[in-house]
Design an enzyme around this catalytic site. Structure first.
Site, short mmCIF file in Angstrom:
data_model
loop_
_atom_site.label_atom_id
_atom_site.label_comp_id
_atom_site.label_asym_id
_atom_site.label_seq_id
_atom_site.Cartn_x
_atom_site.Cartn_y
_atom_site.Cartn_z
N ARG A 84 0.84 -1.20 0.00
CA ARG A 84 0.00 0.00 0.00
C ARG A 84 0.87 1.25 0.00
O ARG A 84 1.93 1.28 0.63
CB ARG A 84 -0.91 0.02 1.23
CG ARG A 84 -2.07 -0.96 1.15
CD ARG A 84 -2.96 -0.89 2.38
NE ARG A 84 -2.26 -1.35 3.56
CZ ARG A 84 -1.72 -0.58 4.48
NH1 ARG A 84 -1.81 0.74 4.40
NH2 ARG A 84 -1.10 -1.10 5.51
N TYR A 223 -1.63 -3.54 -6.83
CA TYR A 223 -1.34 -4.39 -5.67
C TYR A 223 -2.34 -4.26 -4.52
O TYR A 223 -2.62 -3.16 -4.05
CB TYR A 223 0.07 -4.08 -5.11
CG TYR A 223 0.65 -5.25 -4.34
CD1 TYR A 223 1.33 -6.27 -5.02
CD2 TYR A 223 0.49 -5.37 -2.97
CE1 TYR A 223 1.84 -7.36 -4.33
CE2 TYR A 223 1.00 -6.46 -2.28
CZ TYR A 223 1.68 -7.45 -2.96
OH TYR A 223 2.18 -8.53 -2.28
N LYS A 232 -9.61 -2.35 1.74
CA LYS A 232 -9.34 -1.23 2.64
C LYS A 232 -10.10 0.03 2.20
O LYS A 232 -10.59 0.79 3.04
CB LYS A 232 -7.83 -0.97 2.72
CG LYS A 232 -7.02 -2.14 3.31
CD LYS A 232 -7.60 -2.56 4.60
CE LYS A 232 -6.91 -3.59 5.45
NZ LYS A 232 -5.79 -4.35 5.10
N HIS A 252 -10.46 -2.61 11.44
CA HIS A 252 -9.38 -3.47 10.94
C HIS A 252 -9.18 -4.61 11.94
O HIS A 252 -8.22 -4.62 12.71
CB HIS A 252 -8.11 -2.62 10.81
CG HIS A 252 -6.99 -3.26 10.07
ND1 HIS A 252 -5.67 -2.86 10.24
CD2 HIS A 252 -6.96 -4.25 9.15
CE1 HIS A 252 -4.90 -3.59 9.45
NE2 HIS A 252 -5.64 -4.44 8.79
N SER A 274 -1.28 -3.73 10.42
CA SER A 274 -0.92 -4.58 9.29
C SER A 274 0.32 -5.41 9.61
O SER A 274 1.30 -4.89 10.15
CB SER A 274 -0.66 -3.71 8.07
OG SER A 274 -1.82 -2.99 7.74
N CYS A 276 0.77 -7.70 11.81
CA CYS A 276 1.05 -7.88 13.24
C CYS A 276 0.28 -9.05 13.84
O CYS A 276 0.09 -9.13 15.05
CB CYS A 276 0.75 -6.60 14.01
SG CYS A 276 1.95 -5.30 13.66
N ASP A 299 -9.27 -9.92 8.77
CA ASP A 299 -8.73 -8.58 8.51
C ASP A 299 -9.71 -7.45 8.81
O ASP A 299 -9.30 -6.39 9.23
CB ASP A 299 -8.29 -8.49 7.04
CG ASP A 299 -7.34 -7.34 6.77
OD1 ASP A 299 -6.36 -7.18 7.51
OD2 ASP A 299 -7.59 -6.57 5.81
N ARG A 391 2.14 -12.24 -0.64
CA ARG A 391 0.82 -12.58 -0.11
C ARG A 391 0.19 -13.76 -0.84
O ARG A 391 0.57 -14.08 -1.97
CB ARG A 391 -0.11 -11.37 -0.25
CG ARG A 391 0.39 -10.12 0.49
CD ARG A 391 -0.57 -9.66 1.52
NE ARG A 391 -0.01 -8.64 2.39
CZ ARG A 391 -0.57 -8.29 3.55
NH1 ARG A 391 -1.66 -8.88 3.96
NH2 ARG A 391 -0.02 -7.37 4.31
P1 GTP Z 1 -2.33 -7.86 7.39
O1 GTP Z 1 -2.85 -8.86 6.43
O2 GTP Z 1 -1.23 -7.01 6.83
O3 GTP Z 1 -3.39 -7.00 8.01
O4 GTP Z 1 -1.52 -8.68 8.55
P2 GTP Z 1 -1.97 -9.58 9.79
O5 GTP Z 1 -2.25 -8.71 10.96
O6 GTP Z 1 -3.03 -10.54 9.40
O7 GTP Z 1 -0.61 -10.36 10.15
P3 GTP Z 1 -0.22 -11.93 10.01
O8 GTP Z 1 -1.06 -12.82 10.89
O9 GTP Z 1 -0.16 -12.26 8.58
O10 GTP Z 1 1.24 -11.91 10.64
C1 GTP Z 1 2.28 -11.12 10.13
C2 GTP Z 1 3.62 -11.64 10.61
O11 GTP Z 1 3.65 -11.69 12.04
C3 GTP Z 1 3.92 -13.06 10.10
O12 GTP Z 1 5.24 -13.11 9.67
C4 GTP Z 1 3.72 -13.91 11.33
O13 GTP Z 1 4.55 -15.05 11.31
C5 GTP Z 1 4.07 -12.98 12.49
N1 GTP Z 1 3.31 -13.35 13.72
C6 GTP Z 1 1.98 -13.57 13.80
N2 GTP Z 1 1.62 -13.96 15.05
C7 GTP Z 1 2.75 -13.98 15.79
C8 GTP Z 1 3.05 -14.31 17.16
O14 GTP Z 1 2.18 -14.67 17.97
N3 GTP Z 1 4.35 -14.20 17.54
C9 GTP Z 1 5.34 -13.81 16.67
N4 GTP Z 1 6.59 -13.74 17.13
N5 GTP Z 1 5.10 -13.52 15.37
C10 GTP Z 1 3.84 -13.59 14.93
C1 SPV Z 2 -2.89 -4.58 5.32
O1 SPV Z 2 -1.93 -3.92 4.92
O2 SPV Z 2 -3.42 -4.36 6.44
C2 SPV Z 2 -3.42 -5.69 4.51
C3 SPV Z 2 -2.93 -5.82 3.14
O3 SPV Z 2 -4.28 -6.43 4.96
S1 SPV Z 2 -3.72 -4.74 2.05
O4 SPV Z 2 -4.90 -5.42 1.50
O5 SPV Z 2 -2.76 -4.46 0.97
O6 SPV Z 2 -4.13 -3.54 2.72
MN MN Z 3 -4.87 -5.75 7.08
#
Ligand code: GTP
Ligand code: SPV
Ligand code: MN
Length: 615
Positions: A84, A223, A232, A252, A274, A276, A299, A391
């Site tokens: 983004r 993207y 979003k 979110h 994002s 996290c 999400d 992704r």
């Molecule tokens: P968006 O799609 O961008 O909104 O991201 P999201 O909040 O869904 O994050 P996602 O669950 O994809 O995790 C992002 C990164 O954080 C990945 O590399 C995970 O491996 C890492 N991660 C997720 N949960 C944990 C956790 O409990 N501990 C640690 N150390 N890392 C984590």
């Molecule tokens: C984020 O960045 O929080 C995502 C990926 O979930 S995007 O759809 O590109 O915003």
């Molecule tokens: Mn997101």
């Protein structure tokens, strides 16, 4: 040519609250963008298959080995179009005040003129697809409709996974239901002599939102959140404004159902910035025996007060656009199983036998790969094989832990709301807010280390209130006021408890203090224990500290983790000096909102400072 015969391009006129004839609107957009052809999409499998076949021919999609990864494809984006673009994301509300100090505001008339210039002829040589869709189950009282016009077949196919595309949505729109008009172009017109590239885009990008007319205009990127406009742009930036006006919340947040060993069900919504951990938390495989977690969304959640005084939530999406790196058998076996077939991967690495790989999928990398840019790669290459924001796009129905009722239009009643961020220091593993106002303060004061999900310097600490900094379509302080108001419409028994979590605290030597992932079920167990305690009017299992309620000694099950007492203490440590400094930064952060800052948040900050001075 005389001056009067020069046609000045302009965007179609949309009047707030007035029905917008979809056929006339599509014609106007076509007249502006001048595509070679206009195709109305019906969301059918045949349509998807034909689009995919076309993208395989043009090199946009690379088919993976059908034995290893059936009906799955790899897309490699332009290396400058990988996340983004927040600096080019605009909220064009009528006044700058309405957008607030944390958004890029542009005057609507000025932006419309600029966009008209960019979009004029932008689709020459391409096909314009008209994609009617529903966010939320078609016809649900909590759903919203949209039409995305796009010149990217990748976007059409991705929207087909992420939203409910097709005639169901179009029928409602034609019958006069309100919808969000959304226009997307990659901004790369073709002349007859041009060879197309696999990932067309433009160096100049605009991700523009018009909250008053509920319009979205996106230019130059193909993207993720820049281009899949249901996500979003609509489900957060525009929907947050609709929710403000109608008394509900667009957030979110992931959404999940937790079932205790006693068979009691609870619903949890959690906002983390994002990249996290939302997808991981939504698909968590509990390590605590007898517990289960079912996935409702990963999400975005729309939450609405019900007549019963509870807060009811749906996931408006139909698929997952998840972060690949870090998704592995050890960390998220559910997601790995979900990705066995029928997936579009973007910017991951390709194995020599025609499958995909990314950092964290397996403990060691294959000897040789083709990296996300198409270059030969070995473990000694010294760069990641997959882009950090690479992704997968996959239908929610493929998730092994998807809740059977995930498409129930009525939604689920939320028992607990969780806020989190990525914090190496200061923030405890889990804290319960004293009450709703304190919970809103917790959400408003989230800070998190920047990730690769947006342009910017990874690792820098930034404020990300409600994990909505890049996604709130109006003044952030008004958003907090809205949360306070929504809380007041809920009954005291129906109001969710609020928690803060941090999976990312590090020891002095820089290693994670908490194992995370499936072990986060231990934190969930404490959270729902608190929900039960609150129902019987007690704080059993919790003790008050300066930043909130924390687990009483022994109340958080850490058996078998091998955590030392020192590590456990460090996970919950509240350093008073560091927190006073944090409060100073919060005061600075709040100051930019002037008198729009709701008074209860000022009171919460003063109360926090006061608690920090007590022994
Ligand atoms: P968006 O799609 O961008 O909104 O991201 P999201 O909040 O869904 O994050 P996602 O669950 O994809 O995790 C992002 C990164 O954080 C990945 O590399 C995970 O491996 C890492 N991660 C997720 N949960 C944990 C956790 O409990 N501990 C640690 N150390 N890392 C984590
Ligand atoms: C984020 O960045 O929080 C995502 C990926 O979930 S995007 O759809 O590109 O915003
Ligand atoms: Mn997101």
């Amino acid at each position: 040519m005389t001056a009067t015969s020069v046609r000045v391009p302009h965007l179609p006129t949309v009047e707030p609250g007035r029905p917008l004839d979809p056929y006339a609107w599509v014609e106007e957009v076509a007249a502006l963008t001048e595509p070679d052809a206009v195709v109305w999409c019906d969301g059918s499998d045949a349509e998807r298959d034909a689009l995919i076949a076309g993208m395989v021919r043009t090199g946009t999609l690379l088919p993976l080995d059908p034995e290893l990864r059936p009906r799955s494809y790899l897309a490699r984006s332009d290396p400058d179009d990988v996340a983004r673009v927040e600096s080019r994301t605009f909220i064009c509300s009528d006044t700058a005040d309405e957008a607030g100090p944390t958004n890029n505001w542009r005057e609507p008339a000025v932006m419309r003129a600029e966009l008209a210039g960019a979009f004029a002829g932008a689709m020459r040589g391409r096909t314009m697809y008209v994609v009617p869709f529903s966010m939320g189950p078609v016809g649900s009282p909590l759903a919203q409709l949209g039409i995305e016009i796009t010149d990217s077949p990748y976007v059409v196919v991705s929207m087909g996974v992420m939203t409910r595309v097709g005639t169901g949505a179009l029928d409602l729109i034609v019958a006069g239901a309100p919808y969000v008009p959304a226009v997307h172009s990659v901004g790369a017109p073709l002349t007859s002599s041009d060879e197309d590239v696999p990932w067309p885009c433009n160096r100049t990008k605009y991700i523009s939102h018009f909250p008053t007319t509920r319009e979205i205009w996106s230019y130059g990127s193909g993207y993720g959140g820049n281009a899949l406009l249901g996500k979003k742009c609509f489900a957060l930036r525009i929907a947050s404004v609709i929710g403000r006006d109608e008394g509900w919340l667009a957030e979110h947040m992931l959404l999940e159902r937790v079932t205790s060993p006693q068979g009691r069900r609870y619903h949890v919504a959690a906002a983390f910035p994002s990249a996290c951990g939302k997808t991981n938390f939504a698909m968590l495989a509990p390590t605590l025996p007898g517990w289960s977690v079912e996935t409702l969304g990963d999400d975005i959640a729309w939450l609405r007060p019900g007549d019963d005084g509870r807060l009811w939530a749906i996931n408006p999406e139909a698929g997952f656009f998840g972060v690949a790196p870090g998704t592995g058998v050890e960390t998220n076996p559910t997601a790995v199983a979900m990705l066995a077939s029928d997936v579009i991967f973007t910017n991951v690495a390709l194995t020599d036998d025609g499958d995909v790989w990314w950092e964290g999928l397996t403990p060691t990398a294959p000897e040789h790969l083709t990296d996300w840019t198409g270059q030969s790669w070995t473990p000694s290459s010294g760069r990641p094989a997959a882009h950090p924001n690479s992704r997968f796009t996959v239908a929610a129905a493929q998730c092994p832990t998807i809740a059977d009722s995930w498409e129930d239009g009525a939604g689920v009643p939320v028992d607990a709301i969780v806020f989190g961020g990525r914090r190496a220091t200061n923030v405890p593993l889990v804290t319960r807010a004293f009450d709703w106002q304190h919970g809103v303060f917790m959400g408003a004061t989230i800070a998190s280390e920047q990730t690769a999900a947006a342009e910017g310097t990874v690792g820098e600490l930034r404020r990300d209130p409600f994990a909505m900094l890049p996604f709130c379509g109006y003044d952030m302080a008004d958003h907090w006021a809205h949360w306070l108001r929504v809380g007041e419409t809920l009954s005291s028994a129906g109001r969710p408890l609020v928690f803060g979590v941090n999976w990312f605290r590090k020891s002095a030597s820089g290693s994670w203090l908490w194992p995370g992932f499936g072990e986060n079920s231990r934190v969930l167990a404490w959270i729902v224990g608190q929900v039960e305690a609150a129902r019987s009017g007690s704080d059993e299992g919790a003790v008050a500290g300066p930043v909130g309620l924390r687990p009483a000694p022994g109340a958080l099950d850490v058996s078998g983790l091998g955590l030392s007492d020192d590590d456990l203490a460090e996970l919950f440590a509240v350093d008073r000096a560091a927190w006073q400094a944090e409060a100073d930064r919060t005061e600075e952060f709040f100051a930019q909102f002037g008198d729009r800052l709701p008074a209860p948040l000022r009171t919460q900050l003063a109360a926090l400072r006061h608690r920090l001075t007590r022994p």
